[in-house]
Enzyme design. Sequence first.
Site, PDB file in Angstrom:
ATOM      1  N   CYS A  57      19.847  78.690  15.959  1.00 22.97           N
ATOM      2  CA  CYS A  57      19.952  79.142  17.356  1.00 22.97           C
ATOM      3  C   CYS A  57      20.221  80.639  17.507  1.00 22.97           C
ATOM      4  O   CYS A  57      20.232  81.162  18.621  1.00 22.97           O
ATOM      5  CB  CYS A  57      21.036  78.347  18.085  1.00 22.97           C
ATOM      6  SG  CYS A  57      22.738  78.829  17.629  1.00 22.97           S
ATOM      7  N   CYS A 116      25.561  76.526  18.239  1.00 24.00           N
ATOM      8  CA  CYS A 116      25.071  75.148  18.213  1.00 24.00           C
ATOM      9  C   CYS A 116      25.976  74.197  17.433  1.00 24.00           C
ATOM     10  O   CYS A 116      25.772  72.983  17.452  1.00 24.00           O
ATOM     11  CB  CYS A 116      23.661  75.094  17.638  1.00 24.00           C
ATOM     12  SG  CYS A 116      23.540  75.566  15.881  1.00 24.00           S
ATOM     13  N   ASP A 143      41.327  78.503   0.012  1.00 19.62           N
ATOM     14  CA  ASP A 143      40.538  78.715  -1.203  1.00 19.62           C
ATOM     15  C   ASP A 143      40.068  77.439  -1.900  1.00 19.62           C
ATOM     16  O   ASP A 143      39.229  77.487  -2.798  1.00 19.62           O
ATOM     17  CB  ASP A 143      41.306  79.597  -2.202  1.00 19.62           C
ATOM     18  CG  ASP A 143      42.711  79.091  -2.494  1.00 19.62           C
ATOM     19  OD1 ASP A 143      42.924  77.861  -2.557  1.00 19.62           O
ATOM     20  OD2 ASP A 143      43.621  79.936  -2.660  1.00 19.62           O
ATOM     21  N   THR A 192      48.441  83.674  -5.891  1.00 17.51           N
ATOM     22  CA  THR A 192      48.434  85.062  -6.369  1.00 17.51           C
ATOM     23  C   THR A 192      48.290  85.136  -7.888  1.00 17.51           C
ATOM     24  O   THR A 192      47.690  86.078  -8.408  1.00 17.51           O
ATOM     25  CB  THR A 192      49.709  85.812  -5.931  1.00 17.51           C
ATOM     26  OG1 THR A 192      50.865  85.070  -6.328  1.00 17.51           O
ATOM     27  CG2 THR A 192      49.730  86.006  -4.426  1.00 17.51           C
ATOM     28  N   CYS A 245      23.047  82.409  12.851  1.00 16.13           N
ATOM     29  CA  CYS A 245      22.569  81.053  12.627  1.00 16.13           C
ATOM     30  C   CYS A 245      21.040  81.040  12.574  1.00 16.13           C
ATOM     31  O   CYS A 245      20.373  81.600  13.459  1.00 16.13           O
ATOM     32  CB  CYS A 245      23.063  80.141  13.745  1.00 16.13           C
ATOM     33  SG  CYS A 245      22.430  78.451  13.687  1.00 16.13           S
ATOM     34  N   HIS A 286      44.660  75.638   7.894  1.00  7.63           N
ATOM     35  CA  HIS A 286      43.951  76.786   8.459  1.00  7.63           C
ATOM     36  C   HIS A 286      42.470  76.779   8.128  1.00  7.63           C
ATOM     37  O   HIS A 286      41.790  77.791   8.288  1.00  7.63           O
ATOM     38  CB  HIS A 286      44.594  78.089   7.984  1.00  7.63           C
ATOM     39  CG  HIS A 286      45.989  78.276   8.493  1.00  7.63           C
ATOM     40  ND1 HIS A 286      46.895  79.147   7.923  1.00  7.63           N
ATOM     41  CD2 HIS A 286      46.658  77.696   9.530  1.00  7.63           C
ATOM     42  CE1 HIS A 286      48.039  79.090   8.573  1.00  7.63           C
ATOM     43  NE2 HIS A 286      47.917  78.204   9.555  1.00  7.63           N
ATOM     44  N   ASN A 336      59.875  80.724  -3.317  1.00  3.51           N
ATOM     45  CA  ASN A 336      59.206  81.899  -2.750  1.00  3.51           C
ATOM     46  C   ASN A 336      59.894  83.164  -3.224  1.00  3.51           C
ATOM     47  O   ASN A 336      61.108  83.183  -3.420  1.00  3.51           O
ATOM     48  CB  ASN A 336      59.231  81.849  -1.213  1.00  3.51           C
ATOM     49  CG  ASN A 336      58.211  82.774  -0.589  1.00  3.51           C
ATOM     50  OD1 ASN A 336      57.025  82.681  -0.890  1.00  3.51           O
ATOM     51  ND2 ASN A 336      58.651  83.670   0.283  1.00  3.51           N
TER      52      ASN A 336
END
Length: 255
Positions: free
Chosen positions: A156, A131, A103, A25, A153, A120, A219
């Site tokens: 395909c 494909c 990122d 952030t 794509c 992730h 945090n």
Amino acid sequence: MSVGKPVWAQHVSRVVVFTGAGVSTASGIPDYRGPDGVWTRTPGLAEAFEYDRFMSDPAVRALFWRTYANHAAWDAAPNGAHRAIAALDRPGMALRVLTQNIDGFHQRAGLAERKVLELHGTMHRTDCTGCGRSLPTAEVRARVLAGEADPRCGGCGGVLKLGTVLFGQELDPVVLGNAAAIMQAAQLVIAVGSSLLVNPAAGLLALAVDRGAHLVVINRDPTPYDELAAEVIREDIEVAVPRVTGYLSGRPADA
């Protein structure tokens, strides 16, 4: 023992840093669930991150691609927290970073690709769901910015999807297995900028604590893992992370 050095920072050679959206952030990248988060400000956008909706609805895909074509990460840079984490990578320290972020800032801050496990996925790769072809997202982004709302794509004609895990998709079992092994070998886990609400990624922390690792949580808001932590820090991440990593390198930021 260094004066003021916490117990959890003593005799540590195997460190895992677990990072979430909050670590970026300060680079100008909004988080998802915070007061100014992406989904807080635009609740309807959350459905664009659901796999079934993305795959079935061209309008949802168009919203998703428009969002990522204009994502702040394209023009942003790693901040002081990313650089402090990268500085831990030195002789005598076995460092791994497990990140929920897509990122690529940990690598841009100086960490080798093999030191970073992107739980992730990454926004810098796009895959064809037909494909299986992969291509740089920068190429797809250029097409979107040029007016192509729902890029397909070129080989395909299949649906193109960012190389990230959407809601309704399973994490890559190989990545998850590697992450579990890394956590179980850790002496210290530093969780930075994550709500620790998204499983199975967040659940990896319990594996480390169960094996005797110390946990430090940095945090803004309370997390479900605070009670397991040796220390919980609510300070600004760009202040707290350099100080915490400084204990481990022998150069506390406030020394």
